[in-house]
Design a protein around this motif. Structure first.
Motif, PDB file in Angstrom:
ATOM      1  N   VAL A 200       0.869  -1.183   0.000  1.00  0.00           N
ATOM      2  CA  VAL A 200       0.000   0.000   0.000  1.00  0.00           C
ATOM      3  C   VAL A 200       0.908   1.236   0.000  1.00  0.00           C
ATOM      4  O   VAL A 200       1.650   1.462   0.952  1.00  0.00           O
ATOM      5  CB  VAL A 200      -0.925  -0.003   1.242  1.00  0.00           C
ATOM      6  CG1 VAL A 200      -1.761   1.281   1.283  1.00  0.00           C
ATOM      7  CG2 VAL A 200      -1.809  -1.245   1.254  1.00  0.00           C
ATOM      8  N   ASN A 202      -0.203   4.523  -1.440  1.00  0.00           N
ATOM      9  CA  ASN A 202      -0.987   5.565  -2.126  1.00  0.00           C
ATOM     10  C   ASN A 202      -1.081   6.857  -1.318  1.00  0.00           C
ATOM     11  O   ASN A 202      -2.115   7.519  -1.263  1.00  0.00           O
ATOM     12  CB  ASN A 202      -2.367   5.051  -2.567  1.00  0.00           C
ATOM     13  CG  ASN A 202      -3.238   4.579  -1.442  1.00  0.00           C
ATOM     14  OD1 ASN A 202      -2.737   4.067  -0.446  1.00  0.00           O
ATOM     15  ND2 ASN A 202      -4.539   4.744  -1.578  1.00  0.00           N
ATOM     16  N   SER A 206      -3.928   6.577   1.855  1.00  0.00           N
ATOM     17  CA  SER A 206      -3.733   5.211   2.368  1.00  0.00           C
ATOM     18  C   SER A 206      -4.640   4.865   3.545  1.00  0.00           C
ATOM     19  O   SER A 206      -4.839   3.677   3.833  1.00  0.00           O
ATOM     20  CB  SER A 206      -2.279   5.010   2.849  1.00  0.00           C
ATOM     21  OG  SER A 206      -1.376   5.236   1.799  1.00  0.00           O
ATOM     22  N   PHE A 323       3.165  -1.730   4.029  1.00  0.00           N
ATOM     23  CA  PHE A 323       2.823  -0.319   3.848  1.00  0.00           C
ATOM     24  C   PHE A 323       4.096   0.476   3.564  1.00  0.00           C
ATOM     25  O   PHE A 323       5.152   0.184   4.141  1.00  0.00           O
ATOM     26  CB  PHE A 323       2.154   0.241   5.115  1.00  0.00           C
ATOM     27  CG  PHE A 323       0.800  -0.357   5.380  1.00  0.00           C
ATOM     28  CD1 PHE A 323      -0.345   0.213   4.843  1.00  0.00           C
ATOM     29  CD2 PHE A 323       0.671  -1.501   6.158  1.00  0.00           C
ATOM     30  CE1 PHE A 323      -1.599  -0.338   5.078  1.00  0.00           C
ATOM     31  CE2 PHE A 323      -0.570  -2.064   6.397  1.00  0.00           C
ATOM     32  CZ  PHE A 323      -1.715  -1.493   5.859  1.00  0.00           C
ATOM     33  N   THR A 325       4.187   4.439   3.179  1.00  0.00           N
ATOM     34  CA  THR A 325       3.359   5.646   3.043  1.00  0.00           C
ATOM     35  C   THR A 325       3.656   6.617   4.186  1.00  0.00           C
ATOM     36  O   THR A 325       4.299   6.245   5.166  1.00  0.00           O
ATOM     37  CB  THR A 325       1.860   5.246   2.998  1.00  0.00           C
ATOM     38  OG1 THR A 325       1.085   6.399   2.733  1.00  0.00           O
ATOM     39  CG2 THR A 325       1.387   4.601   4.286  1.00  0.00           C
TER      40      THR A 325
END
Ligand code: FAD
Ligand code: GLY
Length: 364
Positions: A200, A202, A206, A323, A325
């Protein structure tokens, strides 16, 4: 259409694309899913400073991680250009971090104690940059805090990842991630894809995946507004930096002035008030800046975590989800180190324990 991958990356900003580059280089079958276009959000808005020293507020964790990422860029720029044909425009020059008083010099003492930083008094500084305000007390000069073009850097990562075999899906938002046996189903507007591992990445968006995946983490936006101005004769050779404001010299006499810090504002347009405060700050560093012609202005959302450090690591209860982010003010700077760290976690290479601990998702 191929729908099965080893790794699915959600988000095609600089973080997702750097991860794709490092994984694809290891011959891992990777796909990036990007809701809009590659490099269209926070990455596009960034000034591109590699401020390992000038952005440092933590010499134990942030500095070594950021410095390793900054040093990676010095070789990476050639590698990316040779492979993709894209010049990330890493130019020599560095940053002058200005002090307007003895007390502000004192506040720079930790930075000034590093061997990569030197002090210039007002006269020496103005000999190097004669348009700088005569009110300055002096400046810390950091030769290695250079800058890149963020949009080009992200495109170079994405193109090189594709050359190494990655698939990039633009205009492909991910709506949901579901687990079936040990495989993840990635639901998008182009149908369902399968992957053994999901990353992830984004940015400020997120939070919705944290929540879908049973976690309560939230990222908040810190909007940053910038203005680009042009001059016939280049006015600066080095970046000027004071508090959160900076003026970055680009090619052809263009200067990028950034950036405001507006908390919890999801709107991606600049406001007049924001630009007014930015111009006022820029003028204290470079008085003649107000004579220059405006080219454009824009805004982007920095993804901020509760402690301003990124989340880089595994879901606490699921080793198939990672993750990457929350890179806040330094996603461009930290992209290579983040890509390498995620690659090393996935291929089970050793990662420094202090970095795992500092960036892990469940560090509350
Ligand atoms: P983003 O670039 O925002 O990328 C996330 C991507 O995910 C987006 O393209 C988005 O469309 C996509 N996405 C969202 N939801 C989904 C979904 N459901 N499915 C698929 N895709 C999705 N950093 C520096 O190091 N140096 C600087 O000088 C600097 N200056 C900055 C100046 C400003 C004004 C701003 C705003 C930021 C600056 N930053 C700087 C910070 C840097 O821009 C960010 O930390 C970095 O861009 C974050 O990258 P990212 O890939 O995580 O996020
Ligand atoms: N690192 C510069 C900014 O976030 O504005």
């Amino acid at each position: 259409m191929k729908t099965n991958y080893d790794v699915a990356i959600i988000g095609g900003g600089i973080i997702g694309c750097s991860i794709a580059y490092y994984l694809a280089k290891e011959k891992i079958d990777v796909a990036v899913f990007e809701e809009k276009q590659i490099a269209s959000k926070s990455t596009r808005a960034a000034a591109g400073m590699l401020g390992a020293h000038s952005e440092c507020d933590d010499f134990e964790i942030f500095y070594p991680f950021a410095r390793s990422s900054q040093l990676t860029y010095f070789d990476l720029k050639d590698e990316l250009r040779e492979l993709s044909g894209v010049d990330i425009e890493l130019r020599k020059g560095g940053i002058f971090q200005l002090a307007f008083s003895e007390q502000e010099k004192e506040e720079l003492s930790a930075t000034l104690s590093l061997p990569t930083v030197s002090w210039y008094d007002s006269v020496e500084m103005r000999n190097r940059e004669n348009a700088v305000s005569s009110n300055i007390f002096g400046a810390a000069y950091i030769e290695d805090d250079v800058h890149v073009l963020p949009h080009s850097t992200c495109l170079a990562f994405s193109k090189c990842a594709q050359i190494y075999g990655a698939s990039i899906f633009e205009y492909t938002p991910v709506f949901a991630i579901q687990k079936e046996d040990s495989i993840y189903i990635i639901k998008t507007n182009k149908g369902a894809f399968q992957a053994k591992t999901v990353v992830v990445a984004n940015g400020v968006w997120s939070s919705s995946f944290f929540h879908q995946l049973g976690l309560h983490h939230t990222l908040s936006p810190v909007k940053g507004e910038c203005i680009s101005v042009s001059s016939v004769q280049p006015l600066l050779k080095h970046t000027l930096f004071h508090e959160h404001c900076y003026i970055v010299p680009r090619n052809n006499g263009r200067l990028v002035i950034g950036a405001t810090m507006v908390k919890n504002d999801w709107h991606e347009q600049p406001t007049l008030g924001g630009l007014e405060s930015l111009i006022a700050k820029a003028k204290t560093m470079l008085p003649t800046v107000t004579d220059l012609k405006i080219e454009s202005c824009w805004a982007g959302l920095r993804p901020q975590t509760f402690d301003k450090k990124p989340f880089i690591g595994y879901h606490p209860e699921d080793e198939g989800i990672l993750f990457a982010t929350g890179h806040f003010r330094n996603g461009i700077l930290l992209a290579p180190a983040t890509g390498q760290m995620i690659r090393d976690l996935i291929v089970k290479q050793e990662v420094k324990k202090e970095w795992i601990d500092a960036f892990k998702v469940n560090r509350f």
